[in-house]
Write a protein that holds these residues in place. Structure first.
Motif, PDB file in Angstrom:
ATOM      1  N   THR A  10       0.824  -1.213   0.000  1.00  0.00           N
ATOM      2  CA  THR A  10       0.000   0.000   0.000  1.00  0.00           C
ATOM      3  C   THR A  10       0.850   1.250   0.000  1.00  0.00           C
ATOM      4  O   THR A  10       0.572   2.211  -0.715  1.00  0.00           O
ATOM      5  CB  THR A  10      -0.918  -0.008   1.242  1.00  0.00           C
ATOM      6  OG1 THR A  10      -1.720  -1.188   1.204  1.00  0.00           O
ATOM      7  CG2 THR A  10      -1.824   1.205   1.253  1.00  0.00           C
ATOM      8  N   HIS A 234     -12.543   9.219   4.458  1.00  0.00           N
ATOM      9  CA  HIS A 234     -13.490   8.162   4.806  1.00  0.00           C
ATOM     10  C   HIS A 234     -13.310   6.929   3.911  1.00  0.00           C
ATOM     11  O   HIS A 234     -14.270   6.177   3.708  1.00  0.00           O
ATOM     12  CB  HIS A 234     -14.923   8.683   4.697  1.00  0.00           C
ATOM     13  CG  HIS A 234     -15.275   9.717   5.716  1.00  0.00           C
ATOM     14  ND1 HIS A 234     -15.163  11.070   5.460  1.00  0.00           N
ATOM     15  CD2 HIS A 234     -15.722   9.609   6.991  1.00  0.00           C
ATOM     16  CE1 HIS A 234     -15.533  11.747   6.535  1.00  0.00           C
ATOM     17  NE2 HIS A 234     -15.880  10.888   7.482  1.00  0.00           N
ATOM     18  N   ARG A 235     -12.126   6.711   3.406  1.00  0.00           N
ATOM     19  CA  ARG A 235     -11.907   5.586   2.492  1.00  0.00           C
ATOM     20  C   ARG A 235     -12.156   4.243   3.168  1.00  0.00           C
ATOM     21  O   ARG A 235     -12.688   3.314   2.545  1.00  0.00           O
ATOM     22  CB  ARG A 235     -10.503   5.647   1.892  1.00  0.00           C
ATOM     23  CG  ARG A 235      -9.368   5.578   2.905  1.00  0.00           C
ATOM     24  CD  ARG A 235      -8.039   5.886   2.234  1.00  0.00           C
ATOM     25  NE  ARG A 235      -6.903   5.745   3.147  1.00  0.00           N
ATOM     26  CZ  ARG A 235      -6.505   6.691   3.994  1.00  0.00           C
ATOM     27  NH1 ARG A 235      -7.152   7.869   4.017  1.00  0.00           N
ATOM     28  NH2 ARG A 235      -5.475   6.488   4.788  1.00  0.00           N
ATOM     29  N   ARG A 236     -11.789   4.096   4.440  1.00  0.00           N
ATOM     30  CA  ARG A 236     -12.025   2.837   5.145  1.00  0.00           C
ATOM     31  C   ARG A 236     -13.513   2.651   5.438  1.00  0.00           C
ATOM     32  O   ARG A 236     -14.014   1.519   5.416  1.00  0.00           O
ATOM     33  CB  ARG A 236     -11.210   2.790   6.435  1.00  0.00           C
ATOM     34  CG  ARG A 236      -9.712   2.887   6.190  1.00  0.00           C
ATOM     35  CD  ARG A 236      -8.917   2.589   7.454  1.00  0.00           C
ATOM     36  NE  ARG A 236      -7.501   2.843   7.243  1.00  0.00           N
ATOM     37  CZ  ARG A 236      -6.665   2.021   6.612  1.00  0.00           C
ATOM     38  NH1 ARG A 236      -7.123   0.878   6.133  1.00  0.00           N
ATOM     39  NH2 ARG A 236      -5.389   2.337   6.466  1.00  0.00           N
ATOM     40  N   ASP A 239     -15.007   1.279   2.336  1.00  0.00           N
ATOM     41  CA  ASP A 239     -14.756  -0.161   2.258  1.00  0.00           C
ATOM     42  C   ASP A 239     -15.778  -0.929   3.081  1.00  0.00           C
ATOM     43  O   ASP A 239     -16.313  -1.958   2.653  1.00  0.00           O
ATOM     44  CB  ASP A 239     -13.349  -0.493   2.769  1.00  0.00           C
ATOM     45  CG  ASP A 239     -12.260  -0.111   1.784  1.00  0.00           C
ATOM     46  OD1 ASP A 239     -12.563  -0.020   0.575  1.00  0.00           O
ATOM     47  OD2 ASP A 239     -11.113   0.086   2.215  1.00  0.00           O
ATOM     48  N   ALA A 240     -16.055  -0.421   4.286  1.00  0.00           N
ATOM     49  CA  ALA A 240     -17.002  -1.104   5.168  1.00  0.00           C
ATOM     50  C   ALA A 240     -18.422  -1.057   4.615  1.00  0.00           C
ATOM     51  O   ALA A 240     -19.167  -2.043   4.701  1.00  0.00           O
ATOM     52  CB  ALA A 240     -16.954  -0.472   6.558  1.00  0.00           C
ATOM     53  N   ARG A 298     -10.493  -1.777  -3.238  1.00  0.00           N
ATOM     54  CA  ARG A 298     -10.144  -1.058  -2.014  1.00  0.00           C
ATOM     55  C   ARG A 298     -10.136   0.440  -2.283  1.00  0.00           C
ATOM     56  O   ARG A 298      -9.473   0.918  -3.212  1.00  0.00           O
ATOM     57  CB  ARG A 298      -8.762  -1.498  -1.516  1.00  0.00           C
ATOM     58  CG  ARG A 298      -8.692  -2.918  -1.006  1.00  0.00           C
ATOM     59  CD  ARG A 298      -9.349  -3.049   0.357  1.00  0.00           C
ATOM     60  NE  ARG A 298      -8.705  -2.198   1.343  1.00  0.00           N
ATOM     61  CZ  ARG A 298      -7.636  -2.544   2.045  1.00  0.00           C
ATOM     62  NH1 ARG A 298      -7.060  -3.725   1.841  1.00  0.00           N
ATOM     63  NH2 ARG A 298      -7.119  -1.718   2.928  1.00  0.00           N
ATOM     64  N   THR A 300      -8.781   2.851  -0.770  1.00  0.00           N
ATOM     65  CA  THR A 300      -7.483   3.508  -0.652  1.00  0.00           C
ATOM     66  C   THR A 300      -6.857   3.722  -2.027  1.00  0.00           C
ATOM     67  O   THR A 300      -6.208   4.741  -2.277  1.00  0.00           O
ATOM     68  CB  THR A 300      -6.536   2.657   0.215  1.00  0.00           C
ATOM     69  OG1 THR A 300      -7.097   2.535   1.522  1.00  0.00           O
ATOM     70  CG2 THR A 300      -5.158   3.287   0.306  1.00  0.00           C
TER      71      THR A 300
END
Length: 355
Positions: A10, A234-236, A239-240, A298, A300
């Motif tokens: 990453t 808010h990228r994670r 993903d959620a 993903r 990210t």
């Protein structure tokens, strides 16, 4: 060990993008400035930029300088910002609604923004106090809210799925909302606009960058950067959300505030872009899917990749709109549809075969 490898991968990705993104964007902007009805050498562009930005005194033809600085460069920058904003809106809506067909155009946001902007510009709503962007944002929010309520009612009434998570209901509601607000736009134009205004607005509604100037740049750049920062932050969470709201809540994400912030941000960005250039289809639909094939799902990686690809795609679509028909500029929405529809068909076919 696998976690360490993933982290290093990453980090390597971020470093590659850190160096590659400005270069790719710069090349696209230079192409958008150089290519047009009259081709302009790159050397001339650099001289004009040096004169305007650093006070240099290179000898440049005044006509070329005017075309570069007052017309093409500002147009290319706004095209890049619009491409970025629409692509990010597609990424966010597809993640939050868990629907691969969600985008600002199909979800009625663009149609609502167009209605709001036309109501302010033609019908005089707000009596000069409300700006085009505010009117477009109000229309976008109203349209999206109506689509969500209709989808929720439809899916609850048939027992199919939980609320707005019923994919078919969302798309059908989006189509209905788009048609409703397109009809309202046509009604406002017919009732309030003169024949000359009607021709100009109908051309604008198909996507038009001809009237873009530096005043629009100062609005488009902050809007695109704001949308990009919110999505990266808010990228994670995105993903959620792709696994559902229950999964997002189990990971400690405040579902309603985060979802509300993301949707509001994307509606605002879309409204600002539509108020400047009109409704442009397929950017928010095709670009996220294309980037998923290249960088994965993903966020990210997907968010910056979609932002860059959307910018480059709309810049080169604008170039095609200026050179495809000699002596005439086509609406950019025509070009994005001509490219986007076959591209989406290929993505759809490929995605079906790989399942």
């Amino acid at each position: 060990m696998p976690i360490a490898l993933k982290r290093s991968s990453t980090e390597g990705f971020w470093w590659r993008w850190l160096w590659l993104t400005p270069l790719v964007l710069f090349i696209a902007l230079m192409a958008g400035t150089a290519i047009g009805e009259t081709s302009i050498p790159i050397e001339t562009i650099f001289k004009v930029l040096a004169n305007q930005l650093f006070g240099a005194d290179y000898a440049v033809d005044r006509i070329d300088a005017g075309i570069i600085w007052n017309y093409r460069l500002s147009r290319a920058i706004v095209a890049a910002c619009c491409g970025t904003g629409l692509a990010l809106a597609g990424v966010v809506l597809q993640a939050l609604l868990r629907n691969p067909l969600a985008d600002p155009y199909l979800m009625g946001i663009s149609a609502g923004a167009s209605t709001g902007a036309v109501a302010v510009a033609v019908a005089g709503v707000g009596a000069g106090v409300i700006t085009l962007s505010i009117g477009a944002f109000a229309g976008a929010g109203l349209a999206f809210g109506l689509v969500i309520l209709l989808a929720h009612a439809a899916s609850s009434g048939t027992g199919g799925g939980r609320g707005i998570q019923a994919a078919g209901a969302i798309i059908l509601a989006g189509i209905a909302g788009s048609q409703l607000f397109n009809a309202l736009t046509a009604f406002i134009i017919t009732k309030s606009a003169s024949a000359e205004q009607a021709r100009g607005i109908m051309f604008w509604l198909l996507g038009n960058l001809s009237g873009v100037r530096w005043d629009n740049v100062w609005m488009a750049v902050p809007a695109a950067l704001f949308g990009l920062i919110i999505c990266l932050w808010h990228r994670r969470a995105l993903d959620a959300f792709t696994f559902g709201t229950d999964s997002a809540a189990s990971m400690g994400i405040a579902v309603r505030p985060v979802r509300g912030l993301l949707i509001t941000t994307m509606a605002l960005v879309t409204a600002i872009m539509v108020s400047m250039v009109g409704a442009i289809g397929f950017v928010g639909l095709v670009i996220p899917h294309a980037m998923r094939f290249i960088v994965g799902s993903r966020h990210t990686r997907l968010v910056p990749a979609a932002a860059l690809a959307g910018a480059v795609f709309l810049i080169f679509s604008d170039i095609l709109s200026r050179i495809l028909v000699t002596g005439q500029v086509l609406p950019i929405g025509v070009i994005t549809s001509l490219i986007g529809a076959p591209a989406f068909a290929l993505i759809l076919i490929r995605g079906t075969r790989t399942r």
